[in-house]
Motif scaffolding. Sequence first.
Motif, short mmCIF file in Angstrom:
data_model
loop_
_atom_site.label_atom_id
_atom_site.label_comp_id
_atom_site.label_asym_id
_atom_site.label_seq_id
_atom_site.Cartn_x
_atom_site.Cartn_y
_atom_site.Cartn_z
N PRO A 37 5.94 -5.72 7.54
CA PRO A 37 5.46 -4.38 7.95
C PRO A 37 4.74 -4.40 9.41
O PRO A 37 4.70 -5.37 9.88
CB PRO A 37 4.34 -4.07 6.95
CG PRO A 37 4.08 -5.36 6.33
CD PRO A 37 4.89 -6.25 6.48
N PRO B 133 0.90 -1.30 0.03
CA PRO B 133 0.10 -0.10 -0.16
C PRO B 133 0.92 1.34 0.03
O PRO B 133 0.23 2.43 -0.04
CB PRO B 133 -0.90 -0.17 1.36
CG PRO B 133 0.15 -0.98 2.25
CD PRO B 133 0.92 -1.81 1.29
N HIS C 58 -6.60 -3.54 0.12
CA HIS C 58 -5.44 -3.32 -0.91
C HIS C 58 -4.84 -4.74 -1.57
O HIS C 58 -4.71 -4.65 -2.78
CB HIS C 58 -4.25 -2.50 -0.47
CG HIS C 58 -3.36 -3.13 0.47
ND1 HIS C 58 -3.76 -2.83 1.99
CD2 HIS C 58 -2.23 -3.88 0.42
CE1 HIS C 58 -2.76 -3.56 2.56
NE2 HIS C 58 -1.78 -4.19 1.81
O1 LIG Z 1 -2.23 -2.85 5.87
C1 LIG Z 1 -1.10 -2.55 6.70
O2 LIG Z 1 -1.15 -1.73 7.77
C2 LIG Z 1 0.09 -2.62 5.90
C3 LIG Z 1 0.27 -3.48 4.94
C4 LIG Z 1 1.68 -3.69 4.05
C5 LIG Z 1 2.57 -2.78 4.10
C6 LIG Z 1 3.77 -3.13 3.27
C7 LIG Z 1 3.70 -4.21 2.52
C8 LIG Z 1 2.66 -4.98 2.38
O3 LIG Z 1 2.61 -5.92 1.27
C9 LIG Z 1 1.57 -4.62 3.16
O4 LIG Z 1 0.44 -5.54 2.85
#
Ligand SMILES: O=C(O)/C=C/c1cccc(O)c1O
Length: 314
Positions: free
Chosen positions: A181, A12, A115
């Motif tokens: 993350p 995202p 996402h």
């Molecule tokens: O939803 C979130 O808080 C973070 C999602 C994220 C961040 C970085 C890489 C990814 O594949 C994610 O889904």
Amino acid sequence: MSVYLHCLSHTPLIGHVDPAPAVLAEVDASIAAARERIARFDPELVILFSPDHYNGFFYDIMPSFCIGMAARAIGDFGSAAGELPVPRALAEDCARSVLAQGIDAAVSYRMQVDHGFAQPLEFLMGGIDRVPVIPVFINSVAVPLPGFQRARLLGEAIGRFARSLDKRVLLIGSGGLSHQPPVPELATANEHLADRLKGSGRDLPVEEREARTQRVIAAARAFVDDQHSLYPLNPDWDRQFMATLAEGRLAELDGLGNEELSALAGKSANEVKTWVAAFAALSAYGPYGADHGYYRAIPEWIAGFGSISAAPLR
Ligand SMILES: O=C(O)/C=C/c1cccc(O)c1O
Ligand SMILES: [Fe+2]
């Protein structure tokens, strides 16, 4: 009957914390080429395997797998929002077939997705509403998680169902590769957060949504400066994993435990089970060949970022 596959990391952070223009151009070119190949294939149905990040699936009832009979994207981090065009009768047939084959997937008539589902549809199809899509959730975040073998068997069952249709089917796997993350965890959550993870986070108040978004953006910026501020990416493992799938050696992953994978490649690397399920579905059509592999570790996106296509060998 024909089939095409594309697996793609999602993140995202695209558009929020971006890498150098040359890297961005490389990723854009790889995605644009995949989109062209998919347009030429002209899919009549997409079967999309993706995880969720506590936006649609919570600890009130957390299935390992769930097939959507209807689904709505929430539009987190600026991703597309709205209804996905789920062909309900076909999704019901898919669920019946999968259960009859011994895989106990849940069903949802009101699936909420983030996402993880929206981004590959936007990038590869040009929007979330272009082609009928059956969304398939694989729990990759909320422990206890299903293992590699179950993801493979789910994929094979869905592949056998897809093969029985007289349709051009696009299989998409969304997520991974190595990354961790700052996704919250029930084990370390305070009372408020635990309540959110158990389901009260389904419709976050605007200010909490914004705080969550900004927390991840701040973590990405910090990760660029110090790649020990989060669990490190593992490009070697990522490349090996992509080769394992490309060479059709899916069952070799069965013995890799979830905690072992987390130690190698970060907890969110469990999202790669969406790729395993998609490739397993493709394998139900017979031997396949993979092509157009792309990989780069991109700390700005907190992602070992990979992209690969595959199709049956003629
Ligand atoms: O939803 C979130 O808080 C973070 C999602 C994220 C961040 C970085 C890489 C990814 O594949 C994610 O889904
Ligand atoms: Fe993710």
